[in-house]
Write a protein that holds these residues in place. Structure first.
Motif, short mmCIF file in Angstrom:
data_model
loop_
_atom_site.label_atom_id
_atom_site.label_comp_id
_atom_site.label_asym_id
_atom_site.label_seq_id
_atom_site.Cartn_x
_atom_site.Cartn_y
_atom_site.Cartn_z
N LEU A 30 0.83 -1.21 0.00
CA LEU A 30 0.00 0.00 0.00
C LEU A 30 0.87 1.26 0.00
N ARG A 31 1.95 1.24 0.75
CA ARG A 31 2.86 2.38 0.79
C ARG A 31 3.55 2.58 -0.56
N GLU A 32 3.92 1.47 -1.19
CA GLU A 32 4.59 1.56 -2.49
C GLU A 32 3.69 2.16 -3.57
N GLN A 33 2.38 1.96 -3.43
CA GLN A 33 1.46 2.53 -4.42
C GLN A 33 1.04 3.95 -4.05
N GLY A 34 1.65 4.48 -2.99
CA GLY A 34 1.37 5.87 -2.62
C GLY A 34 0.30 6.02 -1.57
N GLY A 35 -0.12 4.92 -0.94
CA GLY A 35 -1.16 4.98 0.07
C GLY A 35 -2.49 4.52 -0.48
N LEU A 36 -3.50 4.53 0.37
CA LEU A 36 -4.85 4.09 -0.01
C LEU A 36 -5.71 5.30 -0.30
N ASP A 37 -6.12 5.44 -1.54
CA ASP A 37 -6.99 6.55 -1.95
C ASP A 37 -8.40 6.30 -1.42
N TRP A 45 -2.24 6.77 4.72
CA TRP A 45 -0.86 6.30 4.73
C TRP A 45 -0.65 5.40 5.95
N PRO A 46 -0.52 4.07 5.72
CA PRO A 46 -0.33 3.16 6.85
C PRO A 46 1.11 3.22 7.36
N GLU A 47 1.25 3.38 8.66
CA GLU A 47 2.56 3.45 9.30
C GLU A 47 2.68 2.27 10.27
N PRO A 48 3.41 1.20 9.86
CA PRO A 48 3.51 0.03 10.73
C PRO A 48 4.49 0.24 11.88
N VAL A 49 4.10 -0.25 13.05
CA VAL A 49 5.00 -0.32 14.20
C VAL A 49 5.18 -1.81 14.49
N LEU A 50 6.36 -2.32 14.23
CA LEU A 50 6.60 -3.75 14.34
C LEU A 50 6.74 -4.16 15.81
N VAL A 51 6.05 -5.24 16.17
CA VAL A 51 6.07 -5.72 17.55
C VAL A 51 6.39 -7.21 17.56
N GLY A 52 7.19 -7.63 18.53
CA GLY A 52 7.51 -9.04 18.66
C GLY A 52 8.45 -9.28 19.82
N ARG A 53 8.85 -10.52 19.99
CA ARG A 53 9.72 -10.86 21.11
C ARG A 53 11.19 -10.94 20.72
N ARG A 54 11.47 -11.09 19.43
CA ARG A 54 12.86 -11.27 18.99
C ARG A 54 13.41 -9.95 18.45
N GLN A 335 -8.31 -7.24 1.59
CA GLN A 335 -9.08 -7.18 2.83
C GLN A 335 -8.55 -6.11 3.77
N TRP A 336 -7.23 -5.90 3.79
CA TRP A 336 -6.66 -4.80 4.58
C TRP A 336 -7.26 -3.47 4.13
N GLU A 337 -7.36 -3.28 2.83
CA GLU A 337 -7.92 -2.02 2.32
C GLU A 337 -9.34 -1.82 2.81
N LEU A 338 -10.14 -2.88 2.80
CA LEU A 338 -11.52 -2.77 3.26
C LEU A 338 -11.57 -2.47 4.75
N PHE A 339 -10.69 -3.11 5.53
CA PHE A 339 -10.70 -2.86 6.97
C PHE A 339 -10.27 -1.43 7.28
N LEU A 340 -9.26 -0.94 6.60
CA LEU A 340 -8.81 0.43 6.83
C LEU A 340 -9.92 1.43 6.47
N ARG A 341 -10.63 1.17 5.41
CA ARG A 341 -11.76 2.04 5.05
C ARG A 341 -12.87 1.95 6.09
N HIS A 342 -13.06 0.77 6.64
CA HIS A 342 -14.05 0.58 7.71
C HIS A 342 -13.66 1.42 8.93
N VAL A 343 -12.39 1.39 9.30
CA VAL A 343 -11.93 2.14 10.48
C VAL A 343 -12.05 3.64 10.25
#
Length: 383
Positions: A30-37, A45-54, A335-343
């Motif tokens: 989505l970021r490579e295509q310039g975001g979700l219109d 513009w989705p900004e991921p914050v990576l979370v994990g244990r390693r 499906q991510w696009e649909l959920f982001l539009r839902h939010v």
């Protein structure tokens, strides 16, 4: 164009599915295509914050993709008011508690399935999210596969007439890990870690059957652990305590019967790794990941059983390919696009945590059916 940033805590991106499908092929794509219109002059513009244990794995992924934000401290991430969405693709056994934390922190929830290791836990997540007033969704990616979208088109167009049966074949040979490395993580084959093909795949079959053909009314299943010993990521042998194959029969609302075989101990002799054959009074179809072929009743061959003579017809040649008629994007990304539009826009959304709980319920009943040798009705769930 106005750019609106939405920050997403992504927990579990060091795993195969979380990294490949959700981070790289969905959010980063989505970021490579310039975001979700969003269609109203706004680009999301989705900004991921990576979370994990390693820590080392998170740092490596962040550096590889030029991402600034990552953390091994889930509590701190959830306490950050700038983060709106929590996404979870951890191992199943860790998901329920993390999602509860995120709900309590007021985050919108999007997560992989199964949502919990028990139907009670899955329903509780749906209840908590609804009471908290947060938006919530569960990944149901196979609905967005090109082959199944073509199949949906046939169903909605009345191609089949009365649908009589659905037969599904899913699976492939997962190497044991001794002389060739396994394609799937070892926890998938340990029941104590939430593994098993029923827990993994029956939630998929629930939403595919529910959406395309009708609610599952009853289930009868037989499970097996065909490969009792495997070798883990360090090359050490371990006992496979989870089921690696399941053979299920599902009675659907409306009277159709579905039979689906799921196995990680089968060698593929079909066109795609998953195929569904749908037979109806007016026609039949075979749909896979990408392709879909049909045979209308007016073009159906009249076979005659005669084991003393070789077949003179090539049966596959009697089927017609369904055209794409559209450009199909990656199903996870769609499906991510649909959920982001839902939010952001409050657009309609139907794949919520209660839908996810239905999948957990079907898996739980499938395992119970195998253990007790009985068929079980599947009651409707409610909060």
């Amino acid at each position: 164009m106005t750019r609106k940033t939405v920050r997403i805590a992504m927990n579990g991106v060091t795993g195969r599915m979380g990294y490949r499908q959700h981070l790289v092929r969905s959010i980063l794509s989505l970021r490579e295509q310039g975001g979700l219109d969003l269609g109203d002059g706004t680009v999301l513009w989705p900004e991921p914050v990576l979370v994990g244990r390693r820590e080392h794995a998170l740092r490596a992924i962040a550096e590889q993709h030029g991402l600034e934000h990552w953390s091994t401290d889930l509590d701190a991430v959830l306490a950050d008011p700038s983060i709106e969405i929590y996404f979870d693709s951890q191992v199943t056994s860790a998901r329920e508690e993390a999602v509860k934390q995120a709900i309590a922190a007021g985050k919108h929830i999007y997560c992989e399935k199964p949502t919990s290791t028990s139907v009670a836990g899955a329903v509780e997540l749906a209840r908590l999210a609804t009471e908290a007033g947060v938006k919530h969704g569960v990944v149901q990616d196979k609905l967005f596969l090109p082959g199944l979208q073509k199949l949906r088109r046939l169903v909605e167009g009345g191609f089949f007439g009365q649908i009589l049966s659905v037969r599904g074949e899913f699976g492939y040979w997962v190497f044991e890990g001794d002389w060739q490395s396994a394609q799937r993580p070892s926890w998938n084959y340990r029941a104590e870690d939430g593994g098993g093909i029923v827990a993994d795949m029956f939630p998929h079959w629930d939403y595919v059957l529910h959406e395309l053909f009708g609610r599952v009314r009853s289930v009868q299943a037989l499970t097996a652990t065909h490969i009792p010993q495997r070798w883990d990521e360090q090359g050490k042998p371990y006992d496979a305590t989870a089921d690696d194959a399941a053979y299920g029969i599902f009675e659907l609302e409306g009277g159709a019967v579905a039979q689906i075989n799921s196995s990680w101990a089968v060698r593929v002799n079909r066109d795609e790794l998953v195929e569904f054959q749908v037979d109806g009074t007016h026609g039949s179809a075979v749909a896979g990941l990408r392709k879909c072929r049909v045979q209308h009743r007016s073009a159906t061959l009249k076979p005659v059983w005669n084991p003393d003579l070789p077949a003179t017809e090539t049966f596959r040649d009697q089927w017609q390919e369904v055209p794409d008629n559209a450009d199909f994007d990656n199903g996870f990304k769609a499906q991510w696009e649909l959920f982001l539009r839902h939010v952001v826009l409050d657009e309609p959304w139907q794949w919520d945590l209660l839908a996810g709980a239905r999948g957990v319920q079907l898996a739980e009943l499938g395992l119970k059916s195998s253990a007790e040798g009985r068929r079980f009705d599947v009651p409707e769930l409610s909060l």
